[in-house]
Enzyme design. Sequence first.
Site, mmCIF file in Angstrom:
data_model
loop_
_atom_site.group_PDB
_atom_site.id
_atom_site.type_symbol
_atom_site.label_atom_id
_atom_site.label_comp_id
_atom_site.label_asym_id
_atom_site.label_seq_id
_atom_site.Cartn_x
_atom_site.Cartn_y
_atom_site.Cartn_z
ATOM 1 N N LYS A 55 0.847 -1.198 0.000
ATOM 2 C CA LYS A 55 0.000 0.000 0.000
ATOM 3 C C LYS A 55 0.879 1.244 0.000
ATOM 4 O O LYS A 55 0.630 2.204 -0.728
ATOM 5 C CB LYS A 55 -0.940 -0.014 1.217
ATOM 6 C CG LYS A 55 -2.099 -0.970 1.027
ATOM 7 C CD LYS A 55 -2.851 -1.272 2.302
ATOM 8 C CE LYS A 55 -3.884 -2.369 2.039
ATOM 9 N NZ LYS A 55 -4.480 -2.917 3.253
ATOM 10 N N GLN A 99 -5.012 -1.656 9.423
ATOM 11 C CA GLN A 99 -4.891 -3.005 8.842
ATOM 12 C C GLN A 99 -5.531 -4.036 9.776
ATOM 13 O O GLN A 99 -5.187 -4.104 10.957
ATOM 14 C CB GLN A 99 -3.403 -3.319 8.602
ATOM 15 C CG GLN A 99 -3.151 -4.627 7.876
ATOM 16 C CD GLN A 99 -3.677 -4.623 6.448
ATOM 17 O OE1 GLN A 99 -3.478 -3.680 5.685
ATOM 18 N NE2 GLN A 99 -4.370 -5.689 6.073
ATOM 19 N N ASP A 122 -11.444 2.592 3.846
ATOM 20 C CA ASP A 122 -11.841 1.181 3.733
ATOM 21 C C ASP A 122 -13.358 1.046 3.584
ATOM 22 O O ASP A 122 -13.854 -0.010 3.186
ATOM 23 C CB ASP A 122 -11.407 0.417 4.995
ATOM 24 C CG ASP A 122 -10.207 -0.484 4.747
ATOM 25 O OD1 ASP A 122 -9.938 -0.801 3.572
ATOM 26 O OD2 ASP A 122 -9.557 -0.874 5.732
#
Length: 300
Positions: A55, A99, A122
């Site tokens: 990422k 994460q 997200d």
Amino acid sequence: MSEAKIIDGNLFSERLRQTVAERVRELRVDHHVTPGLAVVLVGEDPASQVYVRNKRKRAVEVGMNSFEHTLAADTTEHELLTLIAGLNDDPAVHGILVQLPLPTHIDEQKVIAAIRPEKDVDGFHPWNVGMLASGGVGMVPCTPFGCLLLLKDQLGSLTGLKAIVVGRSNIVGKPMAHLLLRESCTVTIAHSRTRDLPAEIGQADIVIAAVGRPEMIKGEWLKPGATVIDVGINRVPAAEPGKTRLVGDVDFASAKAVAGAITPVPGGVGPMTIACLLRNTVVAAARLNRVALAGGEDWA
Ligand code: NDP
């Protein structure tokens, strides 16, 4: 019947990342805003470390600022929430990604709910979940959004098509079903209690497999010509002793003889997820700064 077209997620995601880079330049040059993505990793899970590294690499490649916060596995929930509060208030940070999975002593839902919804790239915050379900404008989860882009590129309008989503998780199955509904598909959601999965799949023009079971969905179950999007990432033993390989939730060999088009694993949905994360970060930066980007609705 001829073999299915193989949908190239690597190529599509590369094109998307190029467009993201153009929008980043537009934000920087015309509006003096450099999109910033903060990625928070708690603990030392090797798979998570690889995801976070990728990422960061991709964010920097498209010209964004990348802020990485690596915390020890014994970080307390309070410490993590304090970090998130700081990122929420930081004007240089437009996207926050924590994460998952988090260590078990930390309440994941509480952490997700602490992220400012506008920065929740997200799309897991309850506010964004609600916006997707009610047809509003929020952040859409990256993997299902990537699947939708591949489908629309392949099929154009999805209106009236029968779609089945196999899997009902909060991160893939459920948001995917909402996105397909938004495109006016007739949507079925299947799961582990579904009675006759092959029969349900056999009626679908679009099959989204998000199960986490290697090669479970067989070619014989598919409606001839169906478009198959395989989200599954499963590591299985390879022919060579001691080695492993990745396979999807769909039995690719039998499915490609029946489907009209199919995503491979790897090289299908996987690379779309990060590209959509970068896209979401650009959209977040534009919204937070009240900037209308070129590219119309897709970037609003
Ligand atoms: P979850 O384990 O959270 O959900 C799996 C779903 O599959 C559940 O809803 C479960 O049903 C359903 N299921 C399990 N067994 C069966 C069965 N025999 N028949 C029908 N349905 C079944 O997984 P995720 O949604 O998180 O992930 C799914 C897959 O996608 C995994 O392989 C994961 O690695 C991959 N993935 C890939 C990403 C990418 O970037 N490409 C991103 C995220 C995930 P029930 O609810 O009844 O238990």
